[in-house]
Design an enzyme around this catalytic site. Structure first.
Site, short mmCIF file in Angstrom:
data_model
loop_
_atom_site.label_atom_id
_atom_site.label_comp_id
_atom_site.label_asym_id
_atom_site.label_seq_id
_atom_site.Cartn_x
_atom_site.Cartn_y
_atom_site.Cartn_z
CB SER A 147 91.69 -50.16 -5.42
OG SER A 147 91.67 -48.91 -5.71
CE LYS A 200 85.73 -43.73 -6.46
NZ LYS A 200 85.89 -43.89 -4.96
CB VAL A 288 91.84 -36.68 1.03
CG1 VAL A 288 92.16 -37.99 0.29
CG2 VAL A 288 91.57 -35.93 0.11
CD GLU A 290 90.83 -36.38 -3.40
OE1 GLU A 290 90.56 -34.99 -3.37
OE2 GLU A 290 92.13 -36.59 -3.93
N1 LIG Z 1 92.57 -45.00 0.06
C1 LIG Z 1 92.09 -45.40 -0.76
O1 LIG Z 1 91.46 -46.51 -0.42
C2 LIG Z 1 92.11 -44.87 -2.11
C3 LIG Z 1 92.33 -43.62 -2.37
N2 LIG Z 1 92.26 -43.19 -3.67
C4 LIG Z 1 92.87 -41.80 -4.18
O2 LIG Z 1 94.41 -41.72 -3.90
C5 LIG Z 1 94.59 -40.07 -3.47
C6 LIG Z 1 95.29 -40.20 -1.90
O3 LIG Z 1 94.40 -40.74 -1.26
P1 LIG Z 1 94.82 -41.40 0.24
O4 LIG Z 1 96.29 -41.98 0.12
O5 LIG Z 1 93.75 -42.36 0.71
O6 LIG Z 1 94.84 -39.88 0.75
P2 LIG Z 1 95.33 -39.73 2.59
O7 LIG Z 1 94.55 -38.74 3.19
O8 LIG Z 1 95.44 -41.05 3.38
O9 LIG Z 1 96.91 -39.37 2.20
C7 LIG Z 1 97.09 -38.25 1.58
C8 LIG Z 1 98.56 -37.92 1.76
O10 LIG Z 1 99.05 -36.85 0.89
C9 LIG Z 1 100.15 -36.29 1.53
N3 LIG Z 1 100.02 -34.50 1.29
C10 LIG Z 1 98.78 -33.89 1.25
N4 LIG Z 1 99.15 -32.65 0.94
C11 LIG Z 1 100.39 -32.69 0.27
C12 LIG Z 1 101.35 -31.95 -0.15
N5 LIG Z 1 100.69 -30.68 -0.49
N6 LIG Z 1 102.65 -32.28 -0.40
C13 LIG Z 1 102.88 -33.54 -0.18
N7 LIG Z 1 102.29 -34.32 0.43
C14 LIG Z 1 100.95 -33.98 0.80
C15 LIG Z 1 99.58 -36.23 3.10
O11 LIG Z 1 100.68 -36.01 4.20
C16 LIG Z 1 99.06 -37.81 3.12
O12 LIG Z 1 100.37 -38.36 3.32
C17 LIG Z 1 93.24 -39.81 -3.44
O13 LIG Z 1 92.83 -38.93 -4.55
C18 LIG Z 1 92.15 -40.58 -3.13
O14 LIG Z 1 90.89 -40.38 -3.69
C19 LIG Z 1 92.08 -44.20 -4.82
C20 LIG Z 1 91.83 -45.41 -4.53
C21 LIG Z 1 91.79 -45.93 -3.06
O1 LIG Z 2 88.62 -44.67 -4.13
C1 LIG Z 2 88.39 -45.64 -3.29
C2 LIG Z 2 88.41 -46.96 -3.90
O2 LIG Z 2 88.41 -47.52 -4.82
C3 LIG Z 2 88.36 -45.03 -1.75
O3 LIG Z 2 87.25 -44.54 -1.73
P1 LIG Z 2 86.90 -43.47 -0.40
O4 LIG Z 2 88.03 -42.31 -0.77
O5 LIG Z 2 85.49 -43.11 -0.51
O6 LIG Z 2 87.45 -44.12 0.68
#
Ligand SMILES: NC(=O)C1=CN([C@@H]2O[C@H](COP(=O)(O)OP(=O)(O)OC[C@H]3O[C@@H](n4cnc5c(N)ncnc54)[C@H](O)[C@@H]3O)[C@@H](O)[C@H]2O)C=CC1
Ligand SMILES: O=C(CO)COP(=O)(O)O
Length: 342
Positions: A147, A200, A288, A290
């Site tokens: 996703s 993954k 991030v 991860e």
């Molecule tokens: N971006 C994607 O397509 C996908 C992301 N994920 C997972 O979702 C999770 C979040 O990813 P993203 O939204 O993409 O990351 P991102 O880097 O875009 O955003 C992270 C957010 O968390 C906030 N944050 C960080 N530390 C914080 C703290 N201590 N207190 C409050 N807020 C804090 C940041 O300000 C930011 O708004 C990760 O574990 C990622 O692997 C899962 C599926 C897809």
């Molecule tokens: O987990 C994700 C899609 O399912 C997003 O992957 P990335 O964190 O590598 O962008």
């Protein structure tokens, strides 16, 4: 609209994209953010920092404090989604435990989107949340699967897994998250779903390295098939169901992230193959990655539990001990001839 109010913690790329999904079913979605810039951007209708170019409906609003959340929700929410990355869960939960409990006392689900293993405690997200919210464990759920945030807001058909302990609550949360383009499939295999999502990312970094070194389709397919075998070995140790690794949160996300150009983990691997240092790339990346810290966690887990994991170990040596990236490829080719191993 079927539901009234949802609260999303953190306005990063994925939290914002899930807020968009929820806006199809909820009258109002509040995203709790910590920076004034993101607050202003969301309230202007676009999270230009984390999800540029994607328009948000005006039923999605930002808040920076619990007082603002209370004012906008009248103290009642139907669902909480945590868009916090792995490294932020402990910090956020310890600072906001009492406020979160006030909402959890209403019996509502809390769905975490994090994919990772904590590199210091070797805990998965469920353990991190349960450390603060053990009494609410039947309300805690974990979403994972193929996703990309951007594609969700583009309404690409997306199917993910939603794991939790309570089947009725899972079905309710699946309904809250279900739209014509987004579907969450319920499962009680929490460890299987969380391990798939975390591990993954590590294979995706290895995939990026392979690509950066000039390897192509044959190699990627080899990496995916060897990768899932190693992921299954972690699953066995955690008591996860093998079939979960062949579903959305396992094979589904592994394929997406090792092949998809939008993957930050894969892009990170491509930069490593160019000879750049991991820390330098992470510092220069806004969002991030991860898989970087999860590589370390997976390495220590493999050591501790005696898990055979050549790709994970090889990647750890590249990222943390400056081994030559070509080593990851070599690690795959030193497999002993063994019958009946996929
Ligand atoms: N971006 C994607 O397509 C996908 C992301 N994920 C997972 O979702 C999770 C979040 O990813 P993203 O939204 O993409 O990351 P991102 O880097 O875009 O955003 C992270 C957010 O968390 C906030 N944050 C960080 N530390 C914080 C703290 N201590 N207190 C409050 N807020 C804090 C940041 O300000 C930011 O708004 C990760 O574990 C990622 O692997 C899962 C599926 C897809
Ligand atoms: O987990 C994700 C899609 O399912 C997003 O992957 P990335 O964190 O590598 O962008």
């Amino acid at each position: 609209m079927k539901f009234k109010t949802a609260l999303v913690l953190a306005g990063g790329a994925f939290g914002t994209s899930i807020a968009f999904v929820l806006s199809q079913n909820f009258e109002k979605v509040i995203i709790m953010v910590r920076s004034q810039d993101i607050f202003d951007e969301i309230n202007r209708g676009e999270n230009t920092t984390y999800l540029p170019g994607q328009k948000l409906p005006d039923t999605i609003k930002a808040a920076m404090t619990w007082d603002e959340v209370k004012a906008q929700t009248h103290g009642h929410v139907d669902l909480i989604v945590s868009g916090l990355p792995m490294s932020a869960i402990e910090d956020f939960c310890s600072r906001n435990e009492q406020d979160l409990k006030r909402y959890l006392d209403q019996g509502i689900p809390l769905v975490s989107l994090a994919k990772g293993i904590d590199h210091e405690t070797l805990k998965l997200p469920d353990e991190m949340f349960k450390a603060h919210f053990e009494n609410y464990r039947s309300q805690l759920m974990y979403l994972s699967g193929p996703s990309f945030a951007k594609e969700i807001v583009d309404k690409q058909i997306t199917i993910v897994s939603l794991a939790g302990e309570d089947k009725d609550k899972l079905l309710l949360a699946c309904e809250m998250l279900g739209t014509e383009f987004f579907k969450a499939l319920p499962t009680t295999d929490v460890k299987g779903v969380l391990l798939g999502g975390a591990l993954k990312n590590v294979i995706a970094i290895a995939g990026g390295i392979m690509e950066g070194l000039g390897y192509n389709h044959n190699t990627r397919a080899a990496l995916i098939t060897r990768g899932i075998v190693e992921m299954l070995r972690f699953g066995t140790v955690f008591g996860a169901k093998p079939e979960t690794f062949y579903g959305p949160s396992g094979m589904g996300d592994l394929i997406l992230t090792t092949t998809g150009e939008l993957s930050r983990n894969k892009s990170f691997g491509i930069e490593i193959a160019k000879g750049r240092k991991a820390e330098e790339i992470i510092k220069a990346t806004k969002s991030v990655v991860e898989g970087y810290k999860t590589t370390k966690a997976a390495y220590f887990l493999a050591e501790k539990m005696g898990i055979r994991a050549r790709i994970f170990t090889g990647l750890y040596e590249v990222l943390y001990n400056n081994h030559d990236p070509k080593e990851v490829a070599r690690e795959m080719m030193v497999l002993p001839p063994k019958f009946d191993e996929a």
